[in-house]
Design a protein around this motif. Structure first.
Motif, short mmCIF file in Angstrom:
data_model
loop_
_atom_site.label_atom_id
_atom_site.label_comp_id
_atom_site.label_asym_id
_atom_site.label_seq_id
_atom_site.Cartn_x
_atom_site.Cartn_y
_atom_site.Cartn_z
N THR A 42 -2.91 -1.04 0.27
CA THR A 42 -3.47 0.30 0.07
C THR A 42 -4.60 0.61 1.04
O THR A 42 -4.79 1.75 1.44
CB THR A 42 -3.97 0.46 -1.38
OG1 THR A 42 -4.84 -0.64 -1.69
CG2 THR A 42 -2.83 0.46 -2.37
N SER A 43 -5.31 -0.42 1.45
CA SER A 43 -6.44 -0.21 2.38
C SER A 43 -5.96 0.23 3.76
O SER A 43 -6.74 0.75 4.56
CB SER A 43 -7.27 -1.49 2.50
OG SER A 43 -6.46 -2.57 2.92
N LEU A 45 -3.24 2.37 4.31
CA LEU A 45 -2.39 3.56 4.26
C LEU A 45 -2.67 4.46 5.46
O LEU A 45 -3.83 4.77 5.76
CB LEU A 45 -2.65 4.34 2.97
CG LEU A 45 -1.96 3.83 1.71
CD1 LEU A 45 -2.52 4.53 0.46
CD2 LEU A 45 -0.45 4.07 1.80
N ASP A 47 -3.09 7.65 8.01
CA ASP A 47 -3.59 9.02 7.82
C ASP A 47 -2.49 10.05 8.04
O ASP A 47 -2.53 11.14 7.46
CB ASP A 47 -4.75 9.29 8.79
CG ASP A 47 -5.98 8.46 8.46
OD1 ASP A 47 -6.20 8.18 7.26
OD2 ASP A 47 -6.69 8.08 9.40
N LYS A 48 -1.51 9.71 8.89
CA LYS A 48 -0.44 10.65 9.22
C LYS A 48 0.92 10.00 8.91
O LYS A 48 1.50 9.32 9.77
CB LYS A 48 -0.52 11.06 10.69
CG LYS A 48 -1.81 11.81 11.03
CD LYS A 48 -1.85 12.20 12.49
CE LYS A 48 -3.13 12.98 12.81
NZ LYS A 48 -3.19 13.37 14.25
N ILE A 69 -8.64 4.54 -3.69
CA ILE A 69 -8.07 4.61 -2.33
C ILE A 69 -6.83 5.50 -2.33
O ILE A 69 -6.66 6.38 -1.48
CB ILE A 69 -7.72 3.20 -1.82
CG1 ILE A 69 -8.99 2.39 -1.56
CG2 ILE A 69 -6.89 3.29 -0.53
CD1 ILE A 69 -8.73 0.94 -1.23
N VAL A 70 -5.93 5.25 -3.29
CA VAL A 70 -4.70 6.02 -3.36
C VAL A 70 -4.99 7.49 -3.65
O VAL A 70 -4.40 8.39 -3.04
CB VAL A 70 -3.75 5.43 -4.42
CG1 VAL A 70 -2.57 6.37 -4.68
CG2 VAL A 70 -3.25 4.07 -3.99
N ASN A 72 -7.63 9.24 -2.89
CA ASN A 72 -8.19 9.91 -1.71
C ASN A 72 -7.11 10.22 -0.67
O ASN A 72 -7.13 11.28 -0.04
CB ASN A 72 -9.27 9.03 -1.07
CG ASN A 72 -10.53 8.95 -1.93
OD1 ASN A 72 -10.73 9.78 -2.83
ND2 ASN A 72 -11.35 7.95 -1.69
N LYS A 73 -6.15 9.31 -0.50
CA LYS A 73 -5.09 9.54 0.47
C LYS A 73 -4.13 10.64 0.01
O LYS A 73 -3.77 11.54 0.77
CB LYS A 73 -4.29 8.25 0.70
CG LYS A 73 -5.03 7.22 1.54
CD LYS A 73 -5.15 7.65 3.00
CE LYS A 73 -5.79 6.55 3.83
NZ LYS A 73 -5.95 6.96 5.25
N THR A 76 -4.86 14.37 0.51
CA THR A 76 -4.91 14.98 1.84
C THR A 76 -3.67 15.82 2.10
O THR A 76 -2.62 15.61 1.49
CB THR A 76 -5.03 13.90 2.93
OG1 THR A 76 -3.84 13.09 2.91
CG2 THR A 76 -6.24 13.01 2.69
N TYR A 79 -0.24 14.02 2.94
CA TYR A 79 0.55 13.37 1.89
C TYR A 79 1.07 14.37 0.84
O TYR A 79 1.99 14.06 0.11
CB TYR A 79 -0.29 12.30 1.18
CG TYR A 79 -0.35 10.99 1.91
CD1 TYR A 79 0.58 9.99 1.68
CD2 TYR A 79 -1.34 10.76 2.87
CE1 TYR A 79 0.53 8.78 2.36
CE2 TYR A 79 -1.41 9.55 3.55
CZ TYR A 79 -0.47 8.57 3.30
OH TYR A 79 -0.52 7.37 3.98
N ARG A 84 6.37 11.15 -4.32
CA ARG A 84 5.50 10.00 -4.59
C ARG A 84 5.98 9.29 -5.85
O ARG A 84 5.81 9.80 -6.95
CB ARG A 84 4.05 10.48 -4.75
CG ARG A 84 3.52 11.20 -3.53
CD ARG A 84 2.15 11.81 -3.78
NE ARG A 84 2.22 12.91 -4.73
CZ ARG A 84 2.55 14.15 -4.44
NH1 ARG A 84 2.87 14.45 -3.21
NH2 ARG A 84 2.57 15.09 -5.36
#
Length: 364
Positions: A42-43, A45, A47-48, A69-70, A72-73, A76, A79, A84
């Protein structure tokens, strides 16, 4: 003369995010049967993630660090459009609630049933590049885009004073009917399920169920269009309800409920004032919360006072609400939702409900 090369569609490319690599090997092996799999902690992941058809999240949902972490991603823009799928350690309430709160569009639970997972993956995650190159993929994307454009006109432009016209709805209906006819209800629901705006998502769910039902019944093209229009427009009055009430993450108070119950009348008044909308569409907008036993609103209509198109839309409206995720409750399974509607007895048209059964149970 050289024979043309055979064009092979690329496989799905899936992103597997895991903080439990020792337990994710089995899942990765299953996923590799339907696509290429990139497994990352997960750390890490990206950005694009545009090259992926979807993300599978296999984390400890009780770990604040992994969850943050998940979260926050997935919030965006990169995502947000992606399907999911979250992996649950079991079917307990806490894990499911956490997954839906993080933005899951579907869930699977351990222990894994490989065939069931493969069926979910194939339906939920289209081939990443080859999909959009097919007529089927293009039809689905165009249909969802057209329906989304109607939602923007209803919920953003209409309250700002930009009138909604009947031609706006007609312009979208062809693409919506083609999308569901040439892909599947499952793919439609997965695509529109990515919407974080509850009002948009609900209307698009109702539209998907309504069109699939009409096509299942073999309705004439004109009747399919009528039902699609009704479903798209049924909640237009919610555009005039305060966002704080529409988006409240919990049950409404009595006062808020009273305000919410004004939406059929407000929608009817807005469309009637604009003009150009067929009477049957105005009928659906005003009466989709009426019940056959007279317990509905706003007019307490009964039995034969309620038209067939309203009865159909009401069933789709209630069913969609039951199977959608809500911030304050788990979504109901399709079997549970259907059973709950059967228990409504003479409030809804049970003959139409039974005709809807193949759609309710068969879209997977």
């Amino acid at each position: 003369m050289t024979a043309p090369a055979t064009q092979v569609s690329p496989k799905r490319r899936l992103l597997l995010a895991s903080d439990r690599s020792d337990q994710s090997n089995e899942l990765a092996s299953i996923l590799q049967m339907v696509g290429e799999v990139d497994t990352v902690p997960t750390s890490d992941l990206p950005d694009k993630p545009s090259q992926f058809a979807g993300i599978v999240v296999d984390i400890n949902l009780r770990s604040p660090e992994s969850v943050q972490i998940v979260r926050n991603k997935l919030r965006t823009e990169a995502y947000r459009p992606m399907p999911r799928l979250f992996v649950l350690a079991d079917a307990l309430h806490h894990g499911s609630m956490q997954a839906w709160a993080l933005g899951a569009t579907d869930t699977i639970s351990r222990p894994f049933d490989a065939q069931a997972i493969l069926q979910r993956i194939r339906a939920a995650f289209p081939d990443s590049h080859g999909f959009d190159a097919t007529d089927r993929g293009k039809a689905l994307n165009r249909g969802v885009e057209a329906a989304h454009a109607v939602m923007v006109k209803i919920f953003e432009k209409l309250p700002a004073g930009v009138p909604l016209k009947f031609s706006d709805i007609v312009a979208a209906e062809n693409k919506i009917l083609k999308a569901i006819r040439h892909s599947s209800l499952r793919e439609w629901l997965t695509a529109v399920g990515c919407h974080h705006n509850d009002s948009y998502r609900h209307c698009l769910f109702v539209t998907g169920f309504a069109v699939a039902f009409a096509q299942h019944l073999g309705m004439r093209e004109d009747d399919q269009r009528r039902l699609a229009r009704a479903a798209l427009l049924h909640d237009v009055g919610k555009a005039f309800i305060p966002v704080a009430i529409l988006d409240k993450p919990g049950p409404l108070t009595e006062e808020e409920t009273a305000e919410m119950r004004k939406h059929p009348r407000r929608g009817y008044d807005a469309l009637a004032a604009e003009g150009g909308f067929p009477p049957e569409m105005l009928d659906v907008v005003l009466h989709h919360h009426e019940m056959l036993d007279g317990s509905g609103y706003p007019n307490g209509l009964r039995d034969n006072q309620i038209s067939d198109i309203v009865r159909l839309t009401t069933i789709m409206d209630i069913y969609a609400a039951l199977v959608e995720k809500r911030a304050y409750r788990l979504q109901h399974t399709h079997a549970k939702a259907f059973a709950m509607m059967e228990q409504m007895g003479d409030k809804v048209d049970q003959h139409l409900l039974q005709a809807f059964r193949p759609i309710a149970f068969g879209y997977y």
